[in-house]
Structure formats: C-alpha cells, structure tokens
Scaffold this motif. Sequence first.
Motif, PDB file in Angstrom:
ATOM      1  N   TRP A  54      47.281  21.781   5.388  1.00 34.31           N
ATOM      2  CA  TRP A  54      46.476  20.551   5.348  1.00 34.31           C
ATOM      3  C   TRP A  54      47.145  19.427   6.139  1.00 34.31           C
ATOM      4  O   TRP A  54      46.499  18.727   6.925  1.00 34.31           O
TER       5      TRP A  54
ATOM      6  N   LEU B 277      46.847  19.940   9.874  1.00 32.72           N
ATOM      7  CA  LEU B 277      45.478  19.698  10.340  1.00 32.72           C
ATOM      8  C   LEU B 277      45.170  18.207  10.417  1.00 32.72           C
ATOM      9  O   LEU B 277      44.536  17.738  11.377  1.00 32.72           O
ATOM     10  N   ARG B 278      45.613  17.449   9.453  1.00 29.95           N
ATOM     11  CA  ARG B 278      45.287  16.014   9.479  1.00 29.95           C
ATOM     12  C   ARG B 278      46.043  15.302  10.600  1.00 29.95           C
ATOM     13  O   ARG B 278      45.511  14.362  11.197  1.00 29.95           O
TER      14      ARG B 278
ATOM     15  N   VAL C  80      38.729  15.513   5.957  1.00 28.20           N
ATOM     16  CA  VAL C  80      38.021  16.643   6.558  1.00 28.20           C
ATOM     17  C   VAL C  80      38.820  17.937   6.370  1.00 28.20           C
ATOM     18  O   VAL C  80      38.252  18.971   5.981  1.00 28.20           O
ATOM     19  N   PRO C  81      40.153  17.940   6.605  1.00 27.48           N
ATOM     20  CA  PRO C  81      40.909  19.168   6.351  1.00 27.48           C
ATOM     21  C   PRO C  81      40.905  19.595   4.885  1.00 27.48           C
ATOM     22  O   PRO C  81      41.014  20.788   4.587  1.00 27.48           O
TER      23      PRO C  81
ATOM     24  N   VAL D 123      38.373  19.531   2.829  1.00 22.58           N
ATOM     25  CA  VAL D 123      37.165  20.336   2.635  1.00 22.58           C
ATOM     26  C   VAL D 123      37.310  21.698   3.321  1.00 22.58           C
ATOM     27  O   VAL D 123      36.921  22.740   2.770  1.00 22.58           O
ATOM     28  N   LEU D 124      37.885  21.696   4.525  1.00 21.82           N
ATOM     29  CA  LEU D 124      38.027  22.949   5.272  1.00 21.82           C
ATOM     30  C   LEU D 124      38.957  23.940   4.579  1.00 21.82           C
ATOM     31  O   LEU D 124      38.699  25.147   4.562  1.00 21.82           O
ATOM     32  N   VAL D 125      40.040  23.444   4.000  1.00 19.01           N
ATOM     33  CA  VAL D 125      41.043  24.328   3.388  1.00 19.01           C
ATOM     34  C   VAL D 125      40.619  24.777   1.996  1.00 19.01           C
ATOM     35  O   VAL D 125      40.973  25.873   1.551  1.00 19.01           O
TER      36      VAL D 125
END
Length: 439
Positions: A168, A171-172, A194-195, A197-199
């Motif tokens: 996470w 990604l951020r 956003v990361p 939600v993706l993770v």
Amino acid sequence: MTETATRGGRLRRELSDPLFRNAYALMLNGGLTTVLGAGFWALGPAFYSPSDFGRNAAMNQAIMFVGGITMLNFLLIRFIPETARHTRALVLSAYGLGAAAAAVVGGGFLLALALWGDGWSTFRALSGWGPGLMFLAMAVGWNLWNAMEAVFTGLRHAGWVPVVNTAWCLLRIALLIPLAALAPHYGIVLAWYVPVVLVLIPVNVLVFRRLLPEHTRANQGRGPRSTHREIARYLGGGYLGGAFQFAAVSLVPIVVMTRLPPDTAAYFQIAWVPGMMLDLLALTLSYSLTVEGSFERGRLAGTTRAALRRTVTLMVPVTVLVIVAAPFALEVYGHEYATGAPLLQILALAVLPKAVIELYIGALRVQNRTGLIAVLQGVRLAGVLGLVAALLDPGHLATVGVAVVAVNLAVALAILPGLRRIIAPAARASTTDRGRDIS
C-alpha cells in the motif's frame, strides 16, 4: 557458545512465542510504514504548496477519524481466538457494521461542516456531492482496512500486516507525484486511499479462502467460548473505549488544524503524524496481549508481565532516538516544517506512559472489563482536548505535545495499582509460565 549463537537462540525462542511473534510483526509494520510514510510526506511539500498540503492533510485526518472511530478491531482481536466454526460470520458482521457506521458518521460529519466556523476553509474542498461521496467511500475503505489488519492479528497471522502495508505504501508514493498535476486539491488524499481500495480485494480473498478455513480447522472444539450475549455485552463498552482511543489520535489534530492557517496546519501535521506512528509501538504489544490472553486466559498474568518488560526495553531507546533525530529529520521537508520538531520531541516522551496504559487495557479486554476501558479512554480524550483548548498557541505548536504528555502520564500513574494486581500472580507462576517472560 558464542554471543551470536546465544542471541540467535533467544530470538528463535521469542519468535516461537505467538505473543512476541505477532507483536514483532506489528512493530515491523510500524517501522516500515513510518519510513515509507516519511517518504510520502517528504514528497508532498515538494509537489504541493503548503496551503494545498495543509488542506489535504486535514481532509486525510478527517477521513481517518471517521473510518477509525467506527472500526470494530477490538471485537475481532478479542473474539477471533475464541471462535472456530463462526469466525467467518464474526468477521463479516464486523465488516458490515463498521462500514455502515462509517457511512453514517461520515454523512453526519459532512452535514456538520458548516458549524466549524473559521475551520470550514480548511475543508472547503469537501463541499458538493462529488467530493462528499468520495469522502464517504474513503472513510468506509479505511474502516475495512483497519478491520482487515485486526483479522490478521486475531488469527495469529500478523506477519501479513507489514507485507500488505508495504504494498500500500509503495502504491501511494507512486501515485502522489502524478496526482499533484492532475488533482492538487485532492492529490494527497487520492494517493492515500485509492491503493486502499485496490489492495483490499485480493487480501480479503486470501483471508476468506485460506486463513479463516485454516483457523476453523485448528481451533474446532478448543477451549471455552463466549456466548452471543457476552459478545453483544462486550460490544458497547468496547466500542466506546475504541472510539475514544482513536479520537485521541484523529480528532485532536482536526480540532487543532481548524484553529490554524493552512500552512501552519501543515507544519503541525508533519510532526503529529510521526508522533502518532510511535503509538503503533505502544499498541502492538497490547493487541498481541489481548489475542494471546484470549487464546490462553489462565496465563494472562505471565503474558502481561512479559509484554510489560519488553515494552520498557523497546520504548526507552526509541524515545531517545526520536528526541535526538527530530530537528534534523524535519529539516528534510524544507519551508518551515522544522518548526514542528519540538512538538515531535515532546510527543516522543508520551510513548512510554501510553504503552503502559495500552498494556493494561489489553489485559482488561481479556477480562471483559469494557466499562473500565471506556472510562479510561474517555478520560484521556477529554483531558487532552481540554488541555489543548487551553494551551494551544499557533506560534508554539509544542503546547499540544505538553497536553498529550501530561494527560497520559497522569492516567499511567493512576492505573499502576490495577496493573500490578493483574501481573501479581506471575510471581507464583509455574516454570513453564515463567519461560514466557524473556528479558
């Protein structure tokens, strides 16, 4: 036997103990997220103006507050160890209740923004249906993220927490720079959530398809189980205690930043965030203590004493390191961010009394004394908010740290007799139980 071999054997013994294995995994998570978080916040001032940075930081704190104050982590770490066949239902219930509560509380927060007076300017980017819905989605996502970490901890698989959080954090950081050009008013917030939600999606596939079934098979028919009525009774006081605890971390900076201009709010935030990351060290052994105490209630005294000794061993050098390094570390951010160094130094002094309090609360969770937990956490929150309101000076941000230290030191001294009563039986523990107390 060489000293290296002796240390290696001691480390293997500690890692074979779920109390320390879980705690060290969570501490590793705290260390990694602190370092990677420092990189994230260091990049922010380079690509966002102090005003945009301050507004993004304030919005981020608001999302964390709403998502965190509604989470049910305390329920998961306390009762996952006792469940087997019904663990999946417990986790889904906590997810559903937490997410619904985050949406409701978030909606109330947005409706109340107009009542914040001069502080409204800090949150003006949240006005409108689009930003409001985005805020609610992020608050729900943050609630589920924290619940997921509690699931890993309760399952004795806290080793997954630093793995997931590292992904996470990377990604951020990757999103932060491009979003500075695409959405400067929301870029930091979007890069943060956003990361999340993706993770969440692939990680929960792992939890529900692999880890929960393994836990069910391993714990079927083991030990005493709490009834649904006991869990429901635990929920009320446990929730209040958890909400008050999280509010002390997230509501305090929101209150402070509504009374500061955006650039000063940014300087405050850059010191407050690492100061609160230090709290993770105080919380890790508390959570691990609750999990292990719930797995083996008869060994609560020895487990608590072991956790207390390890806490003192770890927290003292960390406090010294932060006090020495803070002025140099904050210089990296440029502008006038180093003005937050005295605040960070004082917040570091609060880590040890906070850790003592959290260990006591961790033991109280095992004993189902949630009413006392709610009182303790409520006193801490009210005390800090009251002192902050009385002492806050925009020209001297360190006064916020003075309030945090004073209140936590007073509460730590007040709970010492109760903590001693919990650990007293450890003096009469069996040889096996004493083996857990590794110095």
